[in-house]
Design a protein around this motif. Sequence first.
Motif, PDB file in Angstrom:
ATOM      1  N   LEU A 143      -9.976  14.559 -14.260  1.00 38.97           N
ATOM      2  CA  LEU A 143     -11.170  13.330 -14.509  1.00 38.97           C
ATOM      3  C   LEU A 143     -12.428  13.540 -13.722  1.00 38.97           C
ATOM      4  CD1 LEU A 143     -12.075  11.642 -17.014  1.00 38.97           C
ATOM      5  CD2 LEU A 143     -11.306   9.850 -15.445  1.00 38.97           C
TER       6      LEU A 143
ATOM      7  N   THR B  36       0.883  -1.167   0.004  1.00 44.47           N
ATOM      8  CA  THR B  36       0.042  -0.132   0.072  1.00 44.47           C
ATOM      9  C   THR B  36       0.921   1.224  -0.081  1.00 44.47           C
ATOM     10  OG1 THR B  36      -1.680  -1.244   1.338  1.00 44.47           O
ATOM     11  CG2 THR B  36      -1.973   1.035   0.965  1.00 44.47           C
ATOM     12  N   ARG B  37       1.796   1.256   0.957  1.00 42.95           N
ATOM     13  CA  ARG B  37       2.897   2.495   0.967  1.00 42.95           C
ATOM     14  C   ARG B  37       3.472   2.585  -0.378  1.00 42.95           C
ATOM     15  NH1 ARG B  37       5.145   5.423   4.916  1.00 42.95           N
ATOM     16  NH2 ARG B  37       4.183   4.379   6.505  1.00 42.95           N
ATOM     17  N   GLY B  38       3.810   1.335  -1.042  1.00 43.52           N
ATOM     18  CA  GLY B  38       4.617   1.484  -2.329  1.00 43.52           C
ATOM     19  C   GLY B  38       3.424   2.015  -3.473  1.00 43.52           C
ATOM     20  N   LEU B  39       2.390   1.786  -3.319  1.00 41.84           N
ATOM     21  CA  LEU B  39       1.530   2.348  -4.273  1.00 41.84           C
ATOM     22  C   LEU B  39       1.346   3.788  -4.074  1.00 41.84           C
ATOM     23  CD1 LEU B  39      -0.975   1.902  -6.221  1.00 41.84           C
ATOM     24  CD2 LEU B  39      -2.430   1.609  -4.562  1.00 41.84           C
TER      25      LEU B  39
ATOM     26  N   ALA C 142      -6.245  12.275 -13.426  1.00 33.25           N
ATOM     27  CA  ALA C 142      -7.523  11.075 -12.692  1.00 33.25           C
ATOM     28  C   ALA C 142      -8.199  12.090 -12.189  1.00 33.25           C
ATOM     29  CB  ALA C 142      -6.715  10.056 -12.172  1.00 33.25           C
TER      30      ALA C 142
ATOM     31  N   TYR D 161       3.905   7.821 -11.450  1.00 34.75           N
ATOM     32  CA  TYR D 161       2.345   8.162 -11.904  1.00 34.75           C
ATOM     33  C   TYR D 161       1.877   9.641 -11.332  1.00 34.75           C
ATOM     34  CZ  TYR D 161       2.557   3.144 -12.777  1.00 34.75           C
ATOM     35  OH  TYR D 161       2.747   1.893 -13.136  1.00 34.75           O
TER      36      TYR D 161
ATOM     37  N   PRO E 297      -0.368  10.881 -14.387  1.00 33.64           N
ATOM     38  CA  PRO E 297      -1.775  10.467 -14.490  1.00 33.64           C
ATOM     39  C   PRO E 297      -2.631  10.500 -13.341  1.00 33.64           C
ATOM     40  CG  PRO E 297      -0.059   8.624 -15.059  1.00 33.64           C
ATOM     41  CD  PRO E 297       0.630  10.202 -14.550  1.00 33.64           C
ATOM     42  N   PHE E 298      -2.132  10.557 -12.219  1.00 36.85           N
ATOM     43  CA  PHE E 298      -2.573  10.715 -10.962  1.00 36.85           C
ATOM     44  C   PHE E 298      -3.576  12.128 -10.877  1.00 36.85           C
ATOM     45  CE2 PHE E 298      -2.783  11.967  -6.355  1.00 36.85           C
ATOM     46  CZ  PHE E 298      -3.660  10.805  -5.937  1.00 36.85           C
TER      47      PHE E 298
ATOM     48  N   ALA F 246       4.240   5.387  -5.419  1.00 32.58           N
ATOM     49  CA  ALA F 246       4.147   5.641  -6.901  1.00 32.58           C
ATOM     50  C   ALA F 246       3.384   6.465  -7.406  1.00 32.58           C
ATOM     51  CB  ALA F 246       3.977   3.969  -7.476  1.00 32.58           C
ATOM     52  N   LEU F 247       2.150   6.879  -6.671  1.00 34.85           N
ATOM     53  CA  LEU F 247       1.170   7.433  -7.301  1.00 34.85           C
ATOM     54  C   LEU F 247       1.578   9.093  -7.205  1.00 34.85           C
ATOM     55  CD1 LEU F 247      -2.026   6.029  -6.114  1.00 34.85           C
ATOM     56  CD2 LEU F 247      -1.202   6.061  -8.463  1.00 34.85           C
TER      57      LEU F 247
END
Lengths: 724, 410, 170, 102
Positions: free
Chosen positions: C152, C129-132, C149, C142, C145-146, C135-136
């Motif tokens: 969006l 989760t921390r990695g995600l 989003a 990311y 894209p984040f 990364a975001l």
Amino acid sequence: MDRELLNLLPILVPIPPLAAFFLIVLFTNRVRWLSHTIAVLATIISLGFGVVLLVNGLSMGAHDLAHHPIGNTIEWLPIDGFSNWLQMGAMTDPLTMGMLFFVPTAIFCIIFYSIGYMGYGTEHEDRDYSRFFAFLSLFAAGMFTLVVADNLLLLFVGWEVMGLCSYLLIGFWYDKNYDDPDKTTPRQAAVKAFITTRIGDVIMLLGIAYLYTQTGTLSFAAILRDEQVLHQLATTLVPGMGISIAGLIGLLLFAGTVGKSAQFPLHVWLPDAMEGPTPVSAMIHSAAMVSAGVYMIVRMFPLLSAGWEHGGPPTAPMVAMGLIGAFTALFASTIALAQNDVKRVLAYSTIAQLGYMVAALGIGAYIAAAFHLITHAFFKALLFLGSGSIIHGMEHGAHHANDHHTDAQDMLNMGGLRTKMPWTFWTFLIGGLALSGLPLVTAGFWSKDEILAESFYAMTHGAGGLAPLGAWVFILLAVSAALTAFYTMRQIGLIFWGKPRTKLSKHAHESSWTMILPLVILAFFAITAGWMGIPDDFMGLELGEINFFHHFAGASLVVHPEGITFNWIPLLTSVFVVLLGLGGGYLIYWKEPVKAGEPDPLVKPLGRLYTVLHNKYYFDEFYQAAFVEPTKWVAAKVVYEWMDRGIIDGILHFVGRTTGGIATYVRLFDVHVINGGVDWLKDRFLDGAREFRTIQAGKIQEYMWLSLLIGCAFAYLLIFVLSR
Amino acid sequence: MDSFEIANLFYSIGQVWTEWLTNLGLSPEWLSFTNKAMGAVLLTALPVMIVCVTIMGERKIIGRFQDRLGPNRVGPCGVLQTIPDIFKLLTKEIITPTKVDKVMYNLAPMLSVVSVILIWAVIPLASNVVGVDLEIGALYFVAVSSFGTLAVLMAGWSSNNKYALISAFRGVAQLVSYEVPLVLTLLIPVLLAGTMRLNGIVEAQAQGWYVLLAPISMLIFFISSTAEVGRSPFDLLEADSEIVAGFNIEYSGMRFAMFFLGEFIHAFTFCGVIATLFFGGWRGPFVDQAPALGFLYFLIKMFAIYFVHIWIRITMPRLRIDHMLNLSWKFLIPLSLVNLVVMSLAAKLVQTPAMDATLWQLLPRWGILLGTNMVMIAGTFMILGTVSRRERHKQEAARVLEPVASGIQG
Amino acid sequence: MTYVVFGLFGILTLGGGILVVTSRNLVRAAASLVLSFFGIAGLYVLLEAGFMAAAQILIYIGAIAILIIFAVMLTQRVAAGNRVAMNSQWPWALLVSALTFALLVYIINIVWPLGIRAENVPVLAADPTRGLGMALVDWGQYVLPFEVASILLLGAMVGSIFIAREQHDD
Amino acid sequence: MVPLSWYLITSALLFCIGLYGVFARRNAVAVLMSIELMLNAVNLNLVAFWRFQTPTRPVGLAFAVFVLVVAAAEAAVGLALILSIYRQRKHIVVEDLDLLKL
């Protein structure tokens, strides 16, 4: 705060005012309260950054800070096809720290004061209220950029931004005209300021370019903190001239200061700059414009003095600075004696005080110059804002008495404002005494005394040419100090003492609190700012290391300058001249205040000299005849009549007619070939579309599964038939 | 095995239990399975047991507030009143109306209880007593709460009653609206602690309870949780005068009791969550020496907050539905968004101190966070003052115009 | 053990899915959708993606499903849900879907043969989760894209409010 | 652990169920639900691939999160569209919404 974040702070300092400028110009131009709120907030944020930097810098200690300035650098412009980069960045060393405290403080006071001065919420509210704050913000951004710059190029950027802003702000009331055709209008003053400083700037740019060709860098750290580079520059001679490279560069750079800091002979723009609103004058005279010139030579002092040892023979730029600075100080002080406009007196006193700083640098008194720069900024901002308050009060009187012909800025029209505007009076008095250098109490005394002591030391201990230079500086500055004290007393006496001489001063009243508050803040600093520079051995006492400023700012240099030992002679001289001036002013202007209709008491004893002084030695007239008129002639006759009308217009007309002829034939081709072809194509497409439209049933789901069916069919075809 | 310590009661009991099972000859896999199953049963039983106490307490307290005695017949001072009540509810007839959607109709009450009890899986009861110390504890808490919404909707729809359906709509509107500020402020403790693990958040509060660092977040969370529970002043789900009795009108007997059980558990569960997130959970004096004390502290904090809850419930009048929605969308959500942005910036301004930081090293962080909160509170009040003044002017203007309008009609 | 759980959640997912597309009553279909979502959340837990499981429940069940149920109730007479569920071309649709499924199975079977058991499945990173989260918001990964989003979502929100608003002016 | 291919088959089946729903359902909301099923199938695929192929880098998770975002946006806009269509025509049968036909 960790170091990485801290390193970002210096470059952030100029950002808020810059952002404020764009915000105001682009969005809030019509919302006045928002405009000034944004401007003030931006300055407060910058001040906050400055304070954070100062606190962190103090906790680091001067020595660490000088060797590892806070700040960072990015690679900005590629040179030589990406093999080399021009670095850009910001840094904060001890000298910058000092600037970062007083510049935002003064600017904050000035911008805050402007709210009242531009008449927010009253019927006198200025038409272009928001524009004013936008320009002030840009001005502040320019000055902050200059202060935090870590290289000459970025410094020059800030320098030029300020040049532009001074032009815009001096000419702020661009549609103002006077009854008297000889009187300078804001338009003319703006153009004059812009062009005069431009002369200095061009020469300075030459110096920067020359420095770059010689060292390949413009970074302060790489030039000023590198003894090898400095030594190289100081010992190599310029071919064909009997002067070292460092000397030539120094002279060229100094020319920039002469323009920006209004030294003789480019001083003429500064008094005329009074045509702008008073906060602008305060800005130009204290925190921003003219300080920039002095700050630049203080910053570049290691280069300017390259090859000079403490007490040794001075370098060429130092000689130039000493001669011009001291002369300017005396010269401007004499003019100030005979001015009647309250702001012009202050303007000439600024020129004189800048002369002090430049002269101090000429004899190598680096720290004294920086110190005087700071103290002067406070009390000069105070005096200008005070004079603004006076003018505001007088204009209120004019409004009240319905008299719009009497000059509200003429000191002979004032008098007796002491009781009408007590806050202004007391703060103005503090500022005036600080300017005169009232012993022991005021900030001005400590910084002036240090300059005099240094020059006396140069006179007595200097080797080579330093001794006569020191003598020249010491004597001229001492005389100038006496004159300064005198005309300050004259000014205060004329404005505040005695009885009101016109209806204007009779009906004058105190300004609003938004104008008073900055005055009080600045008055506080006009007294206390001097206390950080009391010599360690003042009056022969062993006071310990109390000369905080000397130890802190001195760390910026590679070789820490040694403090001079205490000597009674300069101290007594300085006290004597100040008391002489103050006493003289008291006797002439305070004891028997000037009555209405009486001329200035100086007119009679000085005679013709007074007229010469009053007309500023006829410098403006001389420049007009020598430079302005010939230029105008060339522009009208040669450039306009001959080049523009004859050659350029002729060629243009010829080209225009020829092109018109060709175009007629091109049009024929266009109509028949291209349009016809496209029409034919369009008809064919329409025919095709008519055939195909029947396929559409209008049901989305049907389309979807049909298309997927076809897709599947293709996929199976690919797998089972084609891959075999 | 370590000696049996009364200071570390729960841990020691666990040790004894495990040893006993091992002696019985259980394989490690089955041992772990049994342990987990036991834990699940205990954690499910805990809130249900607490609820018996709180119902009693609530009735007593409300009685005091209304200047009456409250239940006083069964047991000393009536403290055993809940037990006959339970029997009464259990023995009542369960009526299923015709034409209801059977599956959903029966599922909804269970779901409403389950969604709440699931929360207890992640709440740390003491430093070493927590159901599952999930890495994503905070997110889990939000996720399982959303089942409650579903239960309301299912109950309302499946009852085949238009009052129930309307009430369910209103209820879902309320729950969804207040879930947004709830989640947004839930992020603040997560942000400050740097972890979503609830036990990690409690541990990070060794450096000061978050109610001191982020009082605004606590207040928003408290208000939204009151609305999530559906208690006064947000008890529009059961406004008798308008929508008969709410989405559970067609339920009776134990099914009806399940909804109420769910609501009661929900109420003090949220108090427990608030205690965990903002009041240091099991933290208290000597808790390092005696972890078992932590459970006591947790209960004390939870009940203290629950008391405030009851206090508000008995004092405040019910809101109108548009007022209730406006409060969330026009006030709480903007405020919590601003709060989130400002707090994250402020938290970034000062480095997070190390776990063993001294008081002096912590002071700047406290000062800055508390200071920004104060500034935000002041700003909020300023804006509120301006808006309400404008609103009052508008109303006064309308009142002035009114007689004229009626005069024309007359 | 895991196979049993997998089977359970798989049946939940697929059964829910089938109910979604076949049930005549739309509210029932929506409830089955919730069931299916729940099954997928369970599968995520089996895949040790706890964050995704929680997000699945929070977003799909807590938000999207409820939104759909709302929409159903706003566009439908509550009791009258028993109209014809399928359009006239449903056999074709069934055929195409089946074809697609066969195609997918065929492709999957080539790359990851069905009979093979899972062996030496790589170990998970310490805290996914921390990695995600890292990364975001990482510049190198990311963050763009984040942010897109987020824009969006904002656009969707504004757009849907605008579309669904009752127009009073006509 | 359960092998990857099982997850893939589950996901493929769910996808095709969704596909069938999109093709065959008459009610627009039902179509939307079917689309959600398909998106979920995709997400399951992404997470499964992440778990079995790149568990050390959160590539699949990140994409799954983006799909989640898109799904939420799609649901919001889609339902808003359906609502507004319902207001105009008092029904939402996809077959009869044939404005595309000229």
